[in-house]
Scaffold this active site. Structure first.
Site, short mmCIF file in Angstrom:
data_model
loop_
_atom_site.label_atom_id
_atom_site.label_comp_id
_atom_site.label_asym_id
_atom_site.label_seq_id
_atom_site.Cartn_x
_atom_site.Cartn_y
_atom_site.Cartn_z
N LYS A 196 0.15 10.17 -2.87
CA LYS A 196 -1.11 10.54 -3.52
C LYS A 196 -1.16 9.92 -4.91
O LYS A 196 -1.12 10.59 -5.94
CB LYS A 196 -1.24 12.06 -3.58
CG LYS A 196 -1.35 12.70 -2.19
CD LYS A 196 -1.41 14.21 -2.27
CE LYS A 196 -1.49 14.82 -0.87
NZ LYS A 196 -1.47 16.30 -0.89
N LYS A 221 2.93 13.38 10.94
CA LYS A 221 2.18 14.52 10.42
C LYS A 221 1.32 15.13 11.52
O LYS A 221 1.34 14.66 12.66
CB LYS A 221 1.36 14.08 9.21
CG LYS A 221 2.23 13.53 8.06
CD LYS A 221 1.42 12.90 6.98
CE LYS A 221 0.67 13.92 6.13
NZ LYS A 221 1.59 14.75 5.33
N ASP A 247 6.03 22.56 5.84
CA ASP A 247 4.75 22.39 5.14
C ASP A 247 4.00 23.71 5.02
O ASP A 247 3.71 24.37 6.03
CB ASP A 247 3.89 21.37 5.89
CG ASP A 247 2.65 20.98 5.11
OD1 ASP A 247 2.78 20.73 3.89
OD2 ASP A 247 1.57 20.93 5.71
#
Length: 296
Positions: free
Chosen positions: A144, A176, A227
């Protein structure tokens, strides 16, 4: 100015790429020329400029600022007075620039923009690292980053005491949620990736619950990301993974803040990834002041 090689440091493998970016950024700012400086200051005017901090923090980006001024005018002299990674106070003098006033003012904004941004990231990173004192968990960044600035932003994270996650989509497999959906499950995704990657490349799988953790282990993942799990769920997952497959690394991610990062680390995870190191930070306030010397 000192030679190119003295300013590249950790960027030595990216010399041409970095110089090309700096030229493009300067072109964006100057266009056909700095009309204000051109018509207000005589040609040949010489100055000494000081770059100073207006607030405390961790400095990062001095080699990059030096390269900006070198690209503008190789005859400029750039002298750093502190080093990247050093803690600075309000009022600290970071560097001096000597030479053509026109060149100094043309490069000023780009050099400061990069220096302020990178120092802000380094300062932000150290604030997270400080929360992990005494623990073995490593703090890492994410992808990011600002387009075109990844090289510099990931460098700033290292300067601040953090480490880098994968640099791009090409240097590690990270499966992911959307990959899992597209492949039809964790096992299918891992199997397909394993069939094509070299033996030196790792496979990481993002998981959201214990069922997925077990699936990732069964599939042979090298790293398991936990996560957006609660700290209690992280502890359970870490314990399960280490009892079953001790060599598999664990990574915590999602909603990491200065208030939560230590508790997450105390769950026993090996790594915590924090996107806000490079997308949610405060630019360090840094300025350049000119002291006119003479007209040649």
């Amino acid at each position: 100015m000192t030679s190119n090689s003295e300013h590249y440091g950790e960027f030595s493998g990216y010399q041409e790429e970095l110089l090309a970016q700096i030229r493009n950024w300067l072109r964006e700012d100057t266009g056909s020329g700095d009309v204000t400086t051109r018509w207000t200051i005589e040609q040949g005017h010489q100055s000494k400029a000081v770059i100073h901090a207006k607030e405390p923090g961790i400095v990062a980006g001095l080699p990059v600022a030096a390269l900006v001024f070198q690209v503008v005018d190789p005859s400029l002299s750039f002298t750093p007075l502190v080093t990247d990674g050093q803690a600075i106070e309000k009022g600290s003098i970071l560097a001096e620039v000597n030479g053509s006033t026109h060149a100094i003012l043309t490069g000023e904004r780009l050099a400061l923009n990069l220096l302020q941004r990178m120092s802000g990231i380094a300062t932000r990173t150290q604030s997270f690292v400080d929360q992990l004192q005494g623990l073995s968990t490593r703090l890492v960044d994410t992808r990011k980053t600002t387009p075109g600035h990844r090289l510099l932003e990931k460098y700033a994270v290292r300067v601040g005491g953090g480490s880098n996650h994968r640099f791009g989509l090409y240097d590690a497999v990270m499966i992911k949620d959307n990959h899992i959906k597209g492949a039809g499950g964790i096992a299918q995704a891992v199997s397909r990736a394993r069939a094509h990657i070299p033996h030196t490349m790792t496979i990481e799988v993002e998981t959201e619950n214990m069922k997925q953790v077990q699936e990732a282990l069964d599939a042979g993942a090298d790293i398991i990301m936990l996560d957006n799990m609660s700290v209690q769920d992280m502890k359970e997952a870490v314990r399960f993974i280490r009892e079953r497959t001790p060599h598999v690394k664990t990574e915590a991610s999602g909603n990491v803040s200065l208030d939560t990062v230590r508790a997450m680390a105390e769950s026993g995870v090996d790594v915590i990834s924090v996107g806000r190191l490079t997308y949610s930070f405060h630019n360090l306030d840094i300025s350049l002041d000119l002291n006119a010397k003479k007209v040649r």
